[in-house]
Design a protein around this motif. Structure first.
Motif, PDB file in Angstrom:
ATOM      1  N   LYS A  46     -20.136 -25.814  -0.091  1.00 51.95           N
ATOM      2  CA  LYS A  46     -19.147 -24.746  -0.119  1.00 51.95           C
ATOM      3  C   LYS A  46     -17.732 -25.295  -0.010  1.00 51.95           C
ATOM      4  O   LYS A  46     -16.809 -24.818  -0.673  1.00 51.95           O
ATOM      5  CB  LYS A  46     -19.417 -23.758   1.016  1.00 51.95           C
ATOM      6  CG  LYS A  46     -20.677 -22.920   0.821  1.00 51.95           C
ATOM      7  CD  LYS A  46     -20.826 -21.918   1.953  1.00 51.95           C
ATOM      8  CE  LYS A  46     -22.059 -21.036   1.727  1.00 51.95           C
ATOM      9  NZ  LYS A  46     -22.231 -20.058   2.822  1.00 51.95           N
ATOM     10  N   ASP A  99     -16.813 -26.845  -3.298  1.00 53.78           N
ATOM     11  CA  ASP A  99     -16.538 -25.784  -4.275  1.00 53.78           C
ATOM     12  C   ASP A  99     -15.165 -25.171  -4.038  1.00 53.78           C
ATOM     13  O   ASP A  99     -14.426 -24.901  -4.992  1.00 53.78           O
ATOM     14  CB  ASP A  99     -17.622 -24.716  -4.173  1.00 53.78           C
ATOM     15  CG  ASP A  99     -17.411 -23.601  -5.175  1.00 53.78           C
ATOM     16  OD1 ASP A  99     -17.583 -23.836  -6.379  1.00 53.78           O
ATOM     17  OD2 ASP A  99     -17.054 -22.491  -4.744  1.00 53.78           O
ATOM     18  N   LYS A 100     -14.810 -24.975  -2.779  1.00 57.07           N
ATOM     19  CA  LYS A 100     -13.510 -24.405  -2.453  1.00 57.07           C
ATOM     20  C   LYS A 100     -12.376 -25.339  -2.837  1.00 57.07           C
ATOM     21  O   LYS A 100     -11.349 -24.916  -3.381  1.00 57.07           O
ATOM     22  CB  LYS A 100     -13.448 -24.087  -0.958  1.00 57.07           C
ATOM     23  CG  LYS A 100     -12.214 -23.291  -0.544  1.00 57.07           C
ATOM     24  CD  LYS A 100     -12.284 -22.897   0.910  1.00 57.07           C
ATOM     25  CE  LYS A 100     -11.071 -22.056   1.302  1.00 57.07           C
ATOM     26  NZ  LYS A 100     -11.129 -21.651   2.733  1.00 57.07           N
ATOM     27  N   THR A 128     -12.015 -25.321  -6.596  1.00 55.28           N
ATOM     28  CA  THR A 128     -11.369 -24.073  -7.033  1.00 55.28           C
ATOM     29  C   THR A 128      -9.864 -24.125  -6.800  1.00 55.28           C
ATOM     30  O   THR A 128      -9.075 -23.718  -7.661  1.00 55.28           O
ATOM     31  CB  THR A 128     -11.969 -22.874  -6.280  1.00 55.28           C
ATOM     32  OG1 THR A 128     -13.388 -22.844  -6.505  1.00 55.28           O
ATOM     33  CG2 THR A 128     -11.346 -21.574  -6.778  1.00 55.28           C
ATOM     34  N   ILE A 133      -8.275 -26.429  -9.382  1.00 52.94           N
ATOM     35  CA  ILE A 133      -8.208 -25.778 -10.697  1.00 52.94           C
ATOM     36  C   ILE A 133      -7.068 -24.775 -10.739  1.00 52.94           C
ATOM     37  O   ILE A 133      -6.304 -24.703 -11.708  1.00 52.94           O
ATOM     38  CB  ILE A 133      -9.551 -25.099 -11.022  1.00 52.94           C
ATOM     39  CG1 ILE A 133     -10.625 -26.160 -11.261  1.00 52.94           C
ATOM     40  CG2 ILE A 133      -9.418 -24.198 -12.252  1.00 52.94           C
ATOM     41  CD1 ILE A 133     -12.020 -25.605 -11.420  1.00 52.94           C
ATOM     42  N   HIS A 134      -6.927 -23.994  -9.663  1.00 58.05           N
ATOM     43  CA  HIS A 134      -5.841 -23.015  -9.604  1.00 58.05           C
ATOM     44  C   HIS A 134      -4.472 -23.697  -9.641  1.00 58.05           C
ATOM     45  O   HIS A 134      -3.539 -23.197 -10.281  1.00 58.05           O
ATOM     46  CB  HIS A 134      -5.977 -22.168  -8.337  1.00 58.05           C
ATOM     47  CG  HIS A 134      -7.090 -21.163  -8.399  1.00 58.05           C
ATOM     48  ND1 HIS A 134      -7.571 -20.502  -7.291  1.00 58.05           N
ATOM     49  CD2 HIS A 134      -7.832 -20.722  -9.454  1.00 58.05           C
ATOM     50  CE1 HIS A 134      -8.542 -19.692  -7.658  1.00 58.05           C
ATOM     51  NE2 HIS A 134      -8.723 -19.821  -8.962  1.00 58.05           N
TER      52      HIS A 134
END
Length: 295
Positions: A4, A7-8, A11, A14-15
């Motif tokens: 997790k 993944d965070k 993310t 990517i942002h």
């Protein structure tokens, strides 16, 4: 927990990257529009290059850009569409089709100056068309065809295979399935590819310097005879586009307000591309809903 967290982190990265791209795009477009829009006026858009201050207006350049865009699209779209349908729907996956796709990818990465020199040697010199709109349109067709073919092929391949099978199950021929089911479903992707290629065409300069030329005789917009040397529809006349005009006023050094003229012309070029993109997307959605009966 570790998955997790990873993944965070991914993310967030990517942002951040997306935000950087958006900021760069907004910065470039904002700088062009803020610098050039204040110098735009109706007189600038509707007067000749020699009749508005030192740099003149861009009436002829704007029309030439749109004319070349339409002419190039008319020539390249049927060829690209036919090639894409063959590659996506009919061609077998073997070394020949792989060679064709590799060739298309290589051609799509060619520098525009190389395409311009090729167009100059072939159309201007060998075919004897001279510096003309038709020479520029044919050169831009070679420049535009590879990327347009690839985009349309990807759009066709994006249509689910189940839709093809449903058409064949209803007794439709392969061509009727492609024409009535696959093409309408792929229309948004096809229009996206057309928009991307149109943006390249509209903003191209290097290839047109060697083919369409930089200036020509006075254009008579009341003369609808395409065979007349002064007619705006004559494809054998030289044609300076917006992009070439920007290059010209900044390199010749004879225009006192070159910075203002180039800034206004750049803003106009960006605005026209944005309007064209939005209009094409709106039309594409309308056509897609009409052809597929989607809501």
């Amino acid at each position: 927990m570790k998955a997790k967290r990873n993944d965070k982190i991914a993310t967030i990265i990517i942002h951040i990257l997306v935000a950087i791209v958006v900021l760069i795009l907004v910065g470039i477009l904002g700088n062009i529009l803020i610098t050039g829009v204040p110098h735009l006026s109706w007189r600038f858009l509707t007067s000749e290059a020699s009749s508005y201050k030192a740099g003149g207006g861009v009436r002829d350049q704007l029309f030439n850009s749109l004319y070349l865009l339409v002419l190039t699209t008319i020539i390249s779209l049927p060829i690209a569409l036919g090639a894409a349908i063959y590659l996506a729907e009919y061609a077998k996956d073997n070394w020949i089709t792989n060679l064709i796709r590799t060739t298309i990818e290589i051609l799509s990465s060619l520098p525009s100056i190389v395409v311009g020199l090729f167009g100059y040697l072939l159309f201007v010199v060998q075919f004897g068309f001279g510096f003309s709109i038709i020479s520029g349109a044919l050169a831009l067709t070679f420049f535009n065809l590879p990327i347009l073919t690839s985009n349309i092929e990807q759009a066709l391949k994006g249509v689910p295979q189940s839709q093809r099978e449903a058409g064949l199950a209803l007794g439709l021929s392969n061509w009727k399935t492609i024409r009535g089911i696959v093409l309408p479903a792929a229309l948004p992707g096809i229009l996206t590819g057309l928009i991307l290629s149109a943006g390249r065409i509209f903003g191209e300069a290097a290839a047109l310097i060697y083919t369409a030329g930089q200036s020509g005789s006075t254009i008579d917009y009341s003369n609808w005879n395409p065979l007349s040397p002064t007619s705006f529809l004559n494809v054998m006349r030289p044609a300076e586009t917006l992009a070439v005009h920007i290059w010209k006023v900044n390199t010749e050094g004879i225009v006192s307000d070159a910075t203002i003229v180039s800034a206004a012309t750049s803003a106009l070029l960006v605005i026209v591309v944005i309007i064209f993109n939005l209009s094409a997307r709106f039309l594409g959605n309308k056509l897609y809903k009409k052809l597929t009966a989607a809501k």
